[in-house]
Design a protein around this motif. Structure first.
Motif, PDB file in Angstrom:
ATOM      1  N   GLU A  22       0.808  -1.211   0.000  1.00 55.39           N
ATOM      2  CA  GLU A  22       0.000   0.000   0.000  1.00 55.39           C
ATOM      3  C   GLU A  22       0.847   1.270   0.000  1.00 55.39           C
ATOM      4  O   GLU A  22       0.341   2.347  -0.318  1.00 55.39           O
ATOM      5  CB  GLU A  22      -0.923   0.016   1.222  1.00 55.39           C
ATOM      6  CG  GLU A  22      -1.891  -1.156   1.292  1.00 55.39           C
ATOM      7  CD  GLU A  22      -2.753  -1.103   2.543  1.00 55.39           C
ATOM      8  OE1 GLU A  22      -2.933   0.023   3.091  1.00 55.39           O
ATOM      9  OE2 GLU A  22      -3.220  -2.157   3.001  1.00 55.39           O
ATOM     10  N   TYR A  23       2.132   1.161   0.360  1.00 54.08           N
ATOM     11  CA  TYR A  23       2.957   2.358   0.488  1.00 54.08           C
ATOM     12  C   TYR A  23       3.281   2.971  -0.872  1.00 54.08           C
ATOM     13  O   TYR A  23       3.539   2.263  -1.852  1.00 54.08           O
ATOM     14  CB  TYR A  23       4.264   2.034   1.209  1.00 54.08           C
ATOM     15  CG  TYR A  23       4.115   1.805   2.695  1.00 54.08           C
ATOM     16  CD1 TYR A  23       3.558   2.781   3.508  1.00 54.08           C
ATOM     17  CD2 TYR A  23       4.536   0.617   3.282  1.00 54.08           C
ATOM     18  CE1 TYR A  23       3.425   2.571   4.879  1.00 54.08           C
ATOM     19  CE2 TYR A  23       4.420   0.396   4.640  1.00 54.08           C
ATOM     20  CZ  TYR A  23       3.851   1.379   5.438  1.00 54.08           C
ATOM     21  OH  TYR A  23       3.731   1.171   6.786  1.00 54.08           O
ATOM     22  N   TRP A  24       3.296   4.305  -0.904  1.00 58.63           N
ATOM     23  CA  TRP A  24       3.782   5.032  -2.067  1.00 58.63           C
ATOM     24  C   TRP A  24       5.305   4.938  -2.119  1.00 58.63           C
ATOM     25  O   TRP A  24       5.888   4.667  -3.151  1.00 58.63           O
ATOM     26  CB  TRP A  24       3.311   6.480  -1.974  1.00 58.63           C
ATOM     27  CG  TRP A  24       3.622   7.319  -3.180  1.00 58.63           C
ATOM     28  CD1 TRP A  24       4.170   6.907  -4.365  1.00 58.63           C
ATOM     29  CD2 TRP A  24       3.372   8.718  -3.313  1.00 58.63           C
ATOM     30  NE1 TRP A  24       4.296   7.962  -5.226  1.00 58.63           N
ATOM     31  CE2 TRP A  24       3.808   9.091  -4.617  1.00 58.63           C
ATOM     32  CE3 TRP A  24       2.835   9.696  -2.478  1.00 58.63           C
ATOM     33  CZ2 TRP A  24       3.720  10.410  -5.071  1.00 58.63           C
ATOM     34  CZ3 TRP A  24       2.738  11.000  -2.932  1.00 58.63           C
ATOM     35  CH2 TRP A  24       3.184  11.345  -4.219  1.00 58.63           C
ATOM     36  N   SER A  25       5.930   5.120  -0.989  1.00 52.18           N
ATOM     37  CA  SER A  25       7.373   4.905  -0.858  1.00 52.18           C
ATOM     38  C   SER A  25       7.626   4.142   0.430  1.00 52.18           C
ATOM     39  O   SER A  25       7.039   4.460   1.466  1.00 52.18           O
ATOM     40  CB  SER A  25       8.121   6.238  -0.834  1.00 52.18           C
ATOM     41  OG  SER A  25       9.489   6.037  -0.517  1.00 52.18           O
ATOM     42  N   ARG A  26       8.509   3.156   0.353  1.00 51.82           N
ATOM     43  CA  ARG A  26       8.785   2.318   1.525  1.00 51.82           C
ATOM     44  C   ARG A  26      10.011   2.785   2.297  1.00 51.82           C
ATOM     45  O   ARG A  26      10.489   2.090   3.192  1.00 51.82           O
ATOM     46  CB  ARG A  26       8.984   0.863   1.086  1.00 51.82           C
ATOM     47  CG  ARG A  26       7.796   0.285   0.332  1.00 51.82           C
ATOM     48  CD  ARG A  26       7.988  -1.176   0.003  1.00 51.82           C
ATOM     49  NE  ARG A  26       6.917  -1.695  -0.842  1.00 51.82           N
ATOM     50  CZ  ARG A  26       6.798  -2.956  -1.230  1.00 51.82           C
ATOM     51  NH1 ARG A  26       7.724  -3.848  -0.847  1.00 51.82           N
ATOM     52  NH2 ARG A  26       5.802  -3.339  -1.987  1.00 51.82           N
ATOM     53  N   ASN A  27      10.562   3.945   1.947  1.00 49.99           N
ATOM     54  CA  ASN A  27      11.733   4.491   2.642  1.00 49.99           C
ATOM     55  C   ASN A  27      12.914   3.521   2.565  1.00 49.99           C
ATOM     56  O   ASN A  27      13.543   3.181   3.562  1.00 49.99           O
ATOM     57  CB  ASN A  27      11.395   4.809   4.114  1.00 49.99           C
ATOM     58  CG  ASN A  27      12.521   5.553   4.808  1.00 49.99           C
ATOM     59  OD1 ASN A  27      13.307   6.243   4.173  1.00 49.99           O
ATOM     60  ND2 ASN A  27      12.601   5.397   6.119  1.00 49.99           N
ATOM     61  N   ASN A  28      13.231   3.104   1.345  1.00 47.97           N
ATOM     62  CA  ASN A  28      14.293   2.116   1.137  1.00 47.97           C
ATOM     63  C   ASN A  28      15.550   2.701   0.487  1.00 47.97           C
ATOM     64  O   ASN A  28      16.437   1.942   0.113  1.00 47.97           O
ATOM     65  CB  ASN A  28      13.785   0.966   0.257  1.00 47.97           C
ATOM     66  CG  ASN A  28      12.855   0.030   1.001  1.00 47.97           C
ATOM     67  OD1 ASN A  28      12.914  -0.069   2.228  1.00 47.97           O
ATOM     68  ND2 ASN A  28      11.991  -0.643   0.268  1.00 47.97           N
ATOM     69  N   LEU A  29      15.630   4.021   0.342  1.00 45.68           N
ATOM     70  CA  LEU A  29      16.756   4.591  -0.385  1.00 45.68           C
ATOM     71  C   LEU A  29      18.088   4.222   0.250  1.00 45.68           C
ATOM     72  O   LEU A  29      19.039   3.854  -0.450  1.00 45.68           O
ATOM     73  CB  LEU A  29      16.612   6.115  -0.464  1.00 45.68           C
ATOM     74  CG  LEU A  29      17.706   6.835  -1.265  1.00 45.68           C
ATOM     75  CD1 LEU A  29      17.720   6.359  -2.712  1.00 45.68           C
ATOM     76  CD2 LEU A  29      17.508   8.352  -1.193  1.00 45.68           C
ATOM     77  N   PHE A  30      18.172   4.306   1.558  1.00 37.00           N
ATOM     78  CA  PHE A  30      19.417   3.983   2.262  1.00 37.00           C
ATOM     79  C   PHE A  30      19.378   2.597   2.895  1.00 37.00           C
ATOM     80  O   PHE A  30      20.235   2.251   3.708  1.00 37.00           O
ATOM     81  CB  PHE A  30      19.700   5.037   3.342  1.00 37.00           C
ATOM     82  CG  PHE A  30      19.817   6.427   2.803  1.00 37.00           C
ATOM     83  CD1 PHE A  30      20.636   6.692   1.713  1.00 37.00           C
ATOM     84  CD2 PHE A  30      19.099   7.473   3.363  1.00 37.00           C
ATOM     85  CE1 PHE A  30      20.750   7.972   1.201  1.00 37.00           C
ATOM     86  CE2 PHE A  30      19.210   8.759   2.866  1.00 37.00           C
ATOM     87  CZ  PHE A  30      20.036   9.007   1.772  1.00 37.00           C
ATOM     88  N   ASP A  31      18.349   1.821   2.539  1.00 38.63           N
ATOM     89  CA  ASP A  31      18.197   0.474   3.081  1.00 38.63           C
ATOM     90  C   ASP A  31      18.437  -0.530   1.960  1.00 38.63           C
ATOM     91  O   ASP A  31      17.528  -1.193   1.472  1.00 38.63           O
ATOM     92  CB  ASP A  31      16.801   0.306   3.685  1.00 38.63           C
ATOM     93  CG  ASP A  31      16.627  -1.049   4.368  1.00 38.63           C
ATOM     94  OD1 ASP A  31      17.660  -1.698   4.647  1.00 38.63           O
ATOM     95  OD2 ASP A  31      15.474  -1.457   4.594  1.00 38.63           O
ATOM     96  N   PHE A  32      19.674  -0.646   1.530  1.00 32.16           N
ATOM     97  CA  PHE A  32      20.024  -1.556   0.440  1.00 32.16           C
ATOM     98  C   PHE A  32      19.954  -2.994   0.941  1.00 32.16           C
ATOM     99  O   PHE A  32      20.400  -3.275   2.067  1.00 32.16           O
ATOM    100  CB  PHE A  32      21.440  -1.251  -0.054  1.00 32.16           C
ATOM    101  CG  PHE A  32      21.808  -1.976  -1.307  1.00 32.16           C
ATOM    102  CD1 PHE A  32      21.425  -1.496  -2.546  1.00 32.16           C
ATOM    103  CD2 PHE A  32      22.530  -3.166  -1.245  1.00 32.16           C
ATOM    104  CE1 PHE A  32      21.760  -2.173  -3.710  1.00 32.16           C
ATOM    105  CE2 PHE A  32      22.858  -3.848  -2.396  1.00 32.16           C
ATOM    106  CZ  PHE A  32      22.478  -3.346  -3.633  1.00 32.16           C
ATOM    107  N   PRO A  33      19.393  -3.960   0.220  1.00 31.82           N
ATOM    108  CA  PRO A  33      18.887  -3.858  -1.157  1.00 31.82           C
ATOM    109  C   PRO A  33      17.395  -3.631  -1.255  1.00 31.82           C
ATOM    110  O   PRO A  33      16.742  -4.223  -2.129  1.00 31.82           O
ATOM    111  CB  PRO A  33      19.258  -5.215  -1.723  1.00 31.82           C
ATOM    112  CG  PRO A  33      19.061  -6.148  -0.563  1.00 31.82           C
ATOM    113  CD  PRO A  33      19.414  -5.366   0.672  1.00 31.82           C
ATOM    114  N   GLY A  34      16.821  -2.803  -0.406  1.00 37.35           N
ATOM    115  CA  GLY A  34      15.394  -2.529  -0.493  1.00 37.35           C
ATOM    116  C   GLY A  34      15.017  -1.931  -1.837  1.00 37.35           C
ATOM    117  O   GLY A  34      15.783  -1.181  -2.445  1.00 37.35           O
ATOM    118  N   ARG A  35      13.825  -2.264  -2.305  1.00 33.39           N
ATOM    119  CA  ARG A  35      13.385  -1.841  -3.638  1.00 33.39           C
ATOM    120  C   ARG A  35      12.866  -0.409  -3.604  1.00 33.39           C
ATOM    121  O   ARG A  35      12.124  -0.023  -2.698  1.00 33.39           O
ATOM    122  CB  ARG A  35      12.299  -2.777  -4.168  1.00 33.39           C
ATOM    123  CG  ARG A  35      12.720  -4.230  -4.243  1.00 33.39           C
ATOM    124  CD  ARG A  35      11.579  -5.101  -4.749  1.00 33.39           C
ATOM    125  NE  ARG A  35      11.305  -4.845  -6.165  1.00 33.39           N
ATOM    126  CZ  ARG A  35      10.276  -5.382  -6.812  1.00 33.39           C
ATOM    127  NH1 ARG A  35       9.410  -6.163  -6.159  1.00 33.39           N
ATOM    128  NH2 ARG A  35      10.096  -5.130  -8.093  1.00 33.39           N
TER     129      ARG A  35
END
Length: 497
Positions: free
Chosen positions: A173-186
């Protein structure tokens, strides 16, 4: 008594050629339309369904008005008739649709997207079209990175559509999952979906590379844009996009090899090798799908897609020839689709395979029309890329990198269509119609009535047009102009009285 000079004089210096303000505004509007299509669901996530619908409809009306006012040259006999047939059949399905309201609503979206595609292809030349696509992709790539950076630095937690900061029942449901600095998050970008971001990033890499090969200015900046697009492509981590990238590589290598052929039968071995690699790749993908998708972090059933296909095909079997009625995408508020197929607690809005989707909506007839549409597009775009530009006896004209764009876009969409229905709407449908129509209207880059009229509007001097509507080459036209000026000035001197 004045005496004329015995020496020929060159033309007086003048200001550089500049585009007219109207044409600059027209190209800016085309960039905005392309940005709307490429950004996809970003408008719904940011502003809601009603404002996004109003913007879409208003954009279609404005383009229609501009088309009527500008009246660009269009060869009506060379329209993409398979596109017209598919749209007509989708319209006819309103007569037997099991969900008439959803059919009417999605037909409006189909009409607007088709209109915008034909409009852009008719008012822009090939070079302007690629330049406009590159500009729109820059906006999508930049906003996707800035949005993810804003979420990671300022909000520091996942964000729901509408800029709502709250906990969701499921991460989907999220628009952004806040994964920019959480590698390897999509990363999901402004679209809010990694599977939508990845193919657009792949398209951006292709378009920026074509701009580089075409000798575009600011080459360092283009390399930066390619790097940014590659970063977003990798971080989106879409298995379908990875397969599409492999298909693009195979097609590109084959086209470049085809261009090196100098003898009539020399291309045959390349065609054989291309078929062997293509068929072998598909067979290997199917037999080794468990290993391949496990390595890519996906399940062998393509993350539950097989279950969706079974449900859709079972419904399609009840009306095999005519289908249940056009609905691309599925309207989740319609009772026929509401909670019909649930994935991660959400109502599914597509069949995740464009062929399965069309089989359910428009039946076997719709599938045949879509297959003919894509066959015509792939056929024309292929020979547009591999054949040397030729319209007279001269057979040594150089290839243009721009001619690679349609066939590489076709490779992306055909692979993406195996696991997504998005090639049937948004930028996928717009690019198929736009590029297919452009090839039929202007089969040679920079040559023909449509290409010449747009160049005249920009204020450029173009080559003369022969009686059949084909323009002479600019270099020959320039030489003729210089010869004419020399003839008028380099005459025996005379005295004026």
């Amino acid at each position: 008594m004045a005496v004329h000079s015995k020496h020929p004089a060159s033309a007086p210096p003048g200001p550089p050629v500049r585009e007219k303000t109207g044409h600059l505004m027209l190209r800016g509007w085309c960039i905005f339309v392309l940005f709307m299509a490429l950004s996809g669901t970003a408008w719904v996530n940011a502003f809601g369904e009603l404002p996004a619908a109003v913007i879409t409809i208003a954009g279609g009306v404005l383009s229609a008005v501009l088309w009527i006012v500008l009246r660009p040259p269009v060869q009506w006999r060379r329209l993409p008739w398979f596109v017209v047939a598919y749209v007509a059949w989708a319209t006819l399905s309103l007569a037997w649709s099991a969900w008439p309201q959803a059919t009417a609503l999605t037909l409006l979206l189909l009409y607007i997207t088709t209109l915008q595609a034909l409009f852009i292809g008719s008012v822009l030349t090939w070079r302007e079209l690629v330049r406009a696509v590159a500009s729109a992709l820059k906006w999508v790539m930049a906003l996707s990175l800035l949005f993810e950076l804003w979420v990671a630095v300022v909000i520091q937690q996942p964000v729901l559509p509408g800029f709502v900061v709250d906990k969701a029942d499921d991460p989907i449901e999220y628009w952004s999952r806040n994964n920019l600095f959480d590698f390897p998050g999509r990363l999901q970008g402004v679209m809010g979906n990694a599977n939508l971001l990845a193919p657009v990033a792949l398209l951006a890499i292709i378009v920026f590379a074509i701009r580089l090969a075409s000798g575009a200015p600011r080459r360092v900046a283009l390399w930066v844009w390619i790097g940014l697009s590659a970063f977003l492509f990798v971080r989106a981590s879409s298995a379908t996009a990875y397969l599409a990238a492999a298909a693009v590589a195979v097609v590109l290598v084959t086209v470049l090899l085809m261009r090196r052929a100098t003898k009539p039968g020399e291309r045959t071995k390349f065609y054989v090798g291309y078929v062997v690699v293509g068929v072998g790749g598909l067979v290997s993908l199917w037999l080794l799908r468990d290993t391949i998708f496990t390595a890519l972090g996906r399940s062998a059933d393509l993350t539950g897609r097989e279950r969706i296909w079974e449900s859709v095909l079972s419904r399609a079997a009840e009306r095999p020839w005519l289908g249940w009625g056009f609905a691309t995408p599925w309207v989740p508020s319609d009772p026929a689709f509401d909670e019909w197929i649930i994935d991660h607690g959400q109502t599914v809005m597509q069949a995740h395979n464009m062929w399965v989707d069309v089989a359910m909506q428009l039946g076997i007839i719709g599938v045949v029309l879509l297959a003919l549409l894509y066959f015509a597009f792939v056929w024309r775009s292929w020979f547009f890329a591999v054949d040397r530009p030729r319209w007279d006896l001269r057979a040594d004209r150089p290839y243009s990198p721009i001619t690679l764009l349609p066939t590489l876009v076709g490779a992306i969409l055909l692979v993406q269509g195996l696991a997504e229905s998005t090639p049937l709407l948004l930028w996928g449908w717009l690019f198929v119609v736009m590029l297919g129509a452009k090839i039929k209207q202007s089969p040679h880059v920079g040559v023909g009535p449509a290409e010449q009229s747009a160049a005249i509007e920009r204020g450029e001097r173009v080559g003369r047009v022969d009686p059949e509507g084909r323009a002479a080459e600019p270099d020959r036209a320039d030489r003729a102009d210089r010869a004419d000026r020399a003839d008028s000035t380099d005459r025996p001197a005379g005295r004026s009285t």
